[in-house]
Design a protein around this motif. Structure first.
Motif, PDB file in Angstrom:
ATOM      1  N   LYS A 104     -38.821 -14.933  -2.199  1.00  0.00           N
ATOM      2  CA  LYS A 104     -39.489 -14.874  -0.900  1.00  0.00           C
ATOM      3  C   LYS A 104     -40.347 -13.625  -0.788  1.00  0.00           C
ATOM      4  O   LYS A 104     -41.319 -13.602  -0.060  1.00  0.00           O
ATOM      5  CB  LYS A 104     -38.457 -14.878   0.237  1.00  0.00           C
ATOM      6  CG  LYS A 104     -37.544 -16.087   0.230  1.00  0.00           C
ATOM      7  CD  LYS A 104     -38.302 -17.342   0.538  1.00  0.00           C
ATOM      8  CE  LYS A 104     -37.338 -18.510   0.564  1.00  0.00           C
ATOM      9  NZ  LYS A 104     -37.998 -19.765   0.301  1.00  0.00           N
ATOM     10  N   TYR A 105     -39.961 -12.561  -1.456  1.00  0.00           N
ATOM     11  CA  TYR A 105     -40.742 -11.334  -1.455  1.00  0.00           C
ATOM     12  C   TYR A 105     -40.554 -10.678  -2.822  1.00  0.00           C
ATOM     13  O   TYR A 105     -39.540 -10.890  -3.480  1.00  0.00           O
ATOM     14  CB  TYR A 105     -40.286 -10.381  -0.337  1.00  0.00           C
ATOM     15  CG  TYR A 105     -38.866  -9.923  -0.467  1.00  0.00           C
ATOM     16  CD1 TYR A 105     -38.547  -8.749  -1.137  1.00  0.00           C
ATOM     17  CD2 TYR A 105     -37.819 -10.667   0.059  1.00  0.00           C
ATOM     18  CE1 TYR A 105     -37.252  -8.330  -1.272  1.00  0.00           C
ATOM     19  CE2 TYR A 105     -36.507 -10.266  -0.066  1.00  0.00           C
ATOM     20  CZ  TYR A 105     -36.239  -9.091  -0.736  1.00  0.00           C
ATOM     21  OH  TYR A 105     -34.943  -8.685  -0.877  1.00  0.00           O
ATOM     22  N   PRO A 106     -41.530  -9.887  -3.281  1.00  0.00           N
ATOM     23  CA  PRO A 106     -41.396  -9.255  -4.595  1.00  0.00           C
ATOM     24  C   PRO A 106     -40.312  -8.189  -4.576  1.00  0.00           C
ATOM     25  O   PRO A 106     -40.212  -7.404  -3.638  1.00  0.00           O
ATOM     26  CB  PRO A 106     -42.776  -8.647  -4.847  1.00  0.00           C
ATOM     27  CG  PRO A 106     -43.380  -8.508  -3.500  1.00  0.00           C
ATOM     28  CD  PRO A 106     -42.801  -9.601  -2.652  1.00  0.00           C
ATOM     29  N   ARG A 107     -39.497  -8.158  -5.614  1.00  0.00           N
ATOM     30  CA  ARG A 107     -38.392  -7.215  -5.672  1.00  0.00           C
ATOM     31  C   ARG A 107     -38.862  -5.813  -6.088  1.00  0.00           C
ATOM     32  O   ARG A 107     -38.235  -4.831  -5.804  1.00  0.00           O
ATOM     33  CB  ARG A 107     -37.329  -7.679  -6.667  1.00  0.00           C
ATOM     34  CG  ARG A 107     -36.628  -8.972  -6.265  1.00  0.00           C
ATOM     35  CD  ARG A 107     -35.943  -8.813  -4.920  1.00  0.00           C
ATOM     36  NE  ARG A 107     -35.030  -9.888  -4.622  1.00  0.00           N
ATOM     37  CZ  ARG A 107     -35.343 -11.002  -4.008  1.00  0.00           C
ATOM     38  NH1 ARG A 107     -36.580 -11.232  -3.631  1.00  0.00           N
ATOM     39  NH2 ARG A 107     -34.433 -11.909  -3.748  1.00  0.00           N
ATOM     40  N   THR A 108     -39.968  -5.731  -6.809  1.00  0.00           N
ATOM     41  CA  THR A 108     -40.492  -4.433  -7.218  1.00  0.00           C
ATOM     42  C   THR A 108     -41.927  -4.308  -6.741  1.00  0.00           C
ATOM     43  O   THR A 108     -42.665  -5.295  -6.691  1.00  0.00           O
ATOM     44  CB  THR A 108     -40.460  -4.265  -8.743  1.00  0.00           C
ATOM     45  OG1 THR A 108     -41.225  -5.306  -9.320  1.00  0.00           O
ATOM     46  CG2 THR A 108     -39.046  -4.280  -9.271  1.00  0.00           C
TER      47      THR A 108
END
Length: 174
Positions: A104-108
């Motif tokens: 759902k959203y970038p982790r980095t």
């Protein structure tokens, strides 16, 4: 058993009469089980209403469903699955669907290159011999990262000191 009379008096089988202040409703039937229980408990007889006609459609569906379930239990499932006979001692996991990650959203956060000009050029050398090289030959000496190539060093010096590099000599020292 008890019997409903036309008046408020009830005649019991034992020959006694009991007083019922409420006269029975017209068309009401007596419940023999309730009358017997009332006789034992010493209570008045209870008159019951006529049973309302029950809805047949839901009951019929429920009966069909129950029959179908009973048939499935006794007969077994419609399709019998045959199991594969394993001839090997090892069990190999079957290849199943592997779904790619869809976060759902970038982790980095997209990071800048860690190997930049500040990482390549560590420190300038300030020894006596390097100072003599600066004065006599117009040459700069730096301690640089071991992984840096001559091209990386040239680009880093251009960026940081804004000078044109004519030649690069490297030495790996302990």
């Amino acid at each position: 058993s008890a019997r409903v009379s036309s008046g408020p008096w009830l005649s019991l089988s034992s020959g006694f009469f009991a007083w019922n202040p409420m006269p029975p409703k017209k068309g009401a039937k007596t419940n023999p089980a309730a009358a017997e229980a009332a006789k034992i408990a010493g209570k008045k007889e209870v008159a019951t209403k006529k049973a309302a006609p029950a809805k047949r459609a839901p009951v019929k569906k429920a009966v069909e469903k129950a029959e179908k379930a009973a048939k499935a239990v006794t007969k077994g499932a419609a399709i019998k699955r045959t199991r594969k006979i394993h001839t090997s001692v090892q069990f190999h996991r079957p290849h199943t669907l592997r779904v790619a990650r869809n976060p759902k959203y970038p982790r980095t956060i997209s990071q800048r290159s860690k190997f930049d000009e500040y990482r390549i050029l560590r420190v300038p050398l300030t020894t006596e011999s390097s100072m003599k090289l600066i004065e006599d030959n117009n040459t700069l000496s730096f301690l640089v990262d071991l992984r840096a190539s001559k091209r990386n060093i040239r680009d880093a010096i251009k960026k940081m000191h804004k000078v044109k590099v004519s030649q690069i000599n490297t030495i790996v020292r302990p």
